[in-house]
Design an enzyme around this catalytic site. Structure first.
Site, PDB file in Angstrom:
ATOM      1  N   HIS A 168      23.510  73.590  44.010  1.00 26.41           N
ATOM      2  CA  HIS A 168      24.895  74.095  44.099  1.00 26.41           C
ATOM      3  C   HIS A 168      24.973  75.561  44.566  1.00 26.41           C
ATOM      4  CE1 HIS A 168      29.005  75.071  43.296  1.00 26.41           C
ATOM      5  NE2 HIS A 168      28.672  75.874  42.290  1.00 26.41           N
TER       6      HIS A 168
ATOM      7  N   GLU B 167      26.978  82.874  33.769  1.00 27.84           N
ATOM      8  CA  GLU B 167      27.863  81.981  33.033  1.00 27.84           C
ATOM      9  C   GLU B 167      27.094  80.860  32.330  1.00 27.84           C
ATOM     10  OE1 GLU B 167      31.681  81.400  34.578  1.00 27.84           O
ATOM     11  OE2 GLU B 167      31.880  81.127  32.408  1.00 27.84           O
ATOM     12  N   ASP B 168      26.143  80.261  33.015  1.00 24.35           N
ATOM     13  CA  ASP B 168      25.527  79.016  32.515  1.00 24.35           C
ATOM     14  C   ASP B 168      24.072  79.142  32.075  1.00 24.35           C
ATOM     15  OD1 ASP B 168      27.925  77.892  33.277  1.00 24.35           O
ATOM     16  OD2 ASP B 168      27.181  77.215  35.216  1.00 24.35           O
TER      17      ASP B 168
ATOM     18  N   ASP C 257      49.050  69.324  70.131  1.00 26.36           N
ATOM     19  CA  ASP C 257      47.807  70.092  69.989  1.00 26.36           C
ATOM     20  C   ASP C 257      46.766  69.363  69.149  1.00 26.36           C
ATOM     21  OD1 ASP C 257      49.189  70.306  67.645  1.00 26.36           O
ATOM     22  OD2 ASP C 257      48.741  72.422  67.328  1.00 26.36           O
TER      23      ASP C 257
HETATM   24 MN    MN Z   1      29.753  77.304  40.927  1.00 25.68          MN
END
Ligand code: MN
Length: 511
Positions: free
Chosen positions: A52, A80-81, A263
């Site tokens: 990720h 954060e994780d 277009d």
């Molecule tokens: Mn993320």
């Protein structure tokens, strides 16, 4: 390249091609750091978590981001994780990168549900933009990869993420002039928000493209020849297919009839200088007949989000129609990458343009108001009113802008479809309260008729006018104007009640 195949080598190769002076060793060190921190963690899809941040960073390279932003992209979920702290990130990669990571954490934490969630989300994005716009850029890349991997997320949550992207992320990208990421976020979200409509548009587009493609290629080849023969310099001529969500919106405006979309594919002519843009336009017009009223000069009059190009639409074959866009290399980069295009050059001019752009979007009054409604104790109490204000906010914040001029030449920016009432209130509450009519480009203009970009508007006031007509609420577009009209109505009612009450003083006054 299918994004799930991206490796660290792909990222490094892409970055080297784009920016030979990029600090590859730093990027590799950040990757190793994130990889170690996320060791053992898996995504919902079962893949190692590091895929990720790696894809997030890859999207940032595609968005022409600078090194600190790419590093922050790799590290964005570490604090954060994982047990790794911001202090450790700061010690390893410097305070600047740690600050971006901190900003990303702050945007991510949303406490509320429902409409309040929407407003809080919006407010946090705006606060992040005000403190460091690079945070938003990482969030775009992060969100794009999350959208690309939504299939492994439970349906209800996937829908929420997609809707939020369509309603908050893409419009902000648009206002920052980041056309490429805006379109990618929209198309990735579209599929989950309106699956049936998505399928309809995809099939329709595919069918039209298939029949059009060979003819368009022929026109592209002919254009190259004509430009060369006429001695006009050009860097590139290529076709660009309209993105699906923006095609969808256009179809809704045109009775869902794809034959009315001119277009679907546009031919882009990228040239070295502004003079070459006009010269190339001349060459194209002498080869193919232009449609009347379809020549738009966004070079001398840029769109309010900064977009610059020269547009024309021509007949190229027995009634078949195609749009041409002429722009310089710099204009092209700005149209695709917005503020990020400035960073590449890292000039003072670029920094100034970024600041002005952000100031145009952020209005401290809006921020305060968002704070109020996001933290309202019981918004359901007056849900209807709350939703109404929300619609007005969306309109103020996300509608495309127009520029109008006062007779003195002052420029005033308003959301698209604003009327003279909105303009009057944007100038001053008193002007709004006392407007009696408006002259647009020297002609009388109804108060309920929308203004257009470039209009010169003179507001005529009636000094004796008591106040706004409540009927104006039906066609005022901005929240500002509407709230002023309502406020006036409220105070007059209050005054009237007061004056209707028996006043002891009045009673005792000698007749
Ligand atoms: Mn993320």
């Amino acid at each position: 390249m299918p994004t799930h195949d991206v490796t660290l080598t792909d990222l490094v190769t892409e970055l080297r091609n784009q920016r030979p002076d990029a600090d590859i060793a730093l990027i590799e060190r950040a990757y190793a750091f994130a990889d170690a921190a996320h060791k053992g963690q898996l995504r919902m899809s079962g893949e190692p978590y590091i895929t990720h941040p790696l894809h997030t960073a890859y999207h940032l390279v595609e968005m022409h981001a600078t090194d600190p932003i790419i590093v922050a992209g790799l590290l964005h979920d570490v604090a954060e994780d994982t047990p790794v702290t911001l202090e450790q990130i700061s010690a390893e990669f410097g305070e600047d990168v740690a600050n971006i990571c901190n900003g990303i954490c702050k945007v991510g934490k949303i406490k509320y549900r429902g409409v309040q969630r929407y407003v809080e989300n919006l407010r946090k994005m705006f606060l992040a933009m005000a403190s460091d716009v690079r945070v938003i850029v990482v969030k775009f890349a992060d969100r794009l990869h999350n959208l690309e991997t939504l299939e492994s997320i439970p349906q209800k949550k996937a829908y929420r993420i997609a809707l939020e992207s369509l309603e908050i992320y893409a419009p902000i990208a648009n206002r920052l002039g980041m056309g490429d990421i805006k379109g990618r976020l929209e198309d990735a979200a579209f599929k989950y928000v309106m699956p049936k409509e998505f399928e309809w548009v995809s099939k329709l587009a595919e069918k039209s493209m298939r029949t059009q493609a060979p003819q368009i290629q022929k026109v592209i080849d002919q254009t190259r020849d004509e430009l060369s023969n006429s001695g006009v310099n050009f860097a590139d001529v290529h076709g660009r297919e309209k993105q699906l969500y923006s095609l969808y919106l256009k179809l809704l405006k045109h009775e869902r009839d794809i034959a009315k979309i001119y277009d679907l594919t546009a031919i882009r002519v990228i040239v070295p200088s502004v003079a070459d843009c006009y010269a190339a336009l001349g060459v194209v017009h002498s080869k193919w007949t232009p449609l009347k009223g379809r020549i738009k000069d966004y070079i001398s009059q840029p769109k309010p989000n900064g977009y610059q190009s020269l547009h024309t639409t021509v007949f190229y074959d027995r009634g078949a129609i195609v749009e041409f866009q002429f722009r310089t290399i710099e204009m092209h980069e700005k149209a695709e990458f917005g503020i990020a295009a400035h960073w590449k050059y890292d000039t003072d001019k670029g920094k100034k343009e970024t600041d002005t752009r952000i100031k145009q979007i952020l209005d401290t009054k809006e921020l305060e108001w968002m704070e109020q409604i996001a933290t309202a104790k019981n918004p359901t109490k007056s849900t209807k009113k709350f939703l109404e204000s929300l619609e007005e906010l969306k309109l103020d914040v996300f509608k495309d802008r127009i520029f109008v001029y006062t007779p003195k030449g002052d420029v005033i920016e308003l959301p698209e479809e604003s009327t003279p009432i909105d303009l009057a209130y944007a100038i001053h509450t008193d002007i709004g309260n006392k407007i009696s009519s408006a002259l647009v480009n020297d002609a009388i203009h109804p108060l309920d008729m929308p203004l257009k970009s470039g209009d010169i508007v003179e507001v005529i006031v009636d000094k004796n006018r008591k106040g706004p007509n409540p009927d104006w609420l039906k066609f005022a577009k901005t929240r500002h104007a509407k709230s002023k009209i309502r406020q006036f109505a409220r105070t007059t009612i209050a005054d009237w009640i007061k004056s209707a009450l028996p006043s002891p003083l009045r009673k005792n006054k000698p007749q």
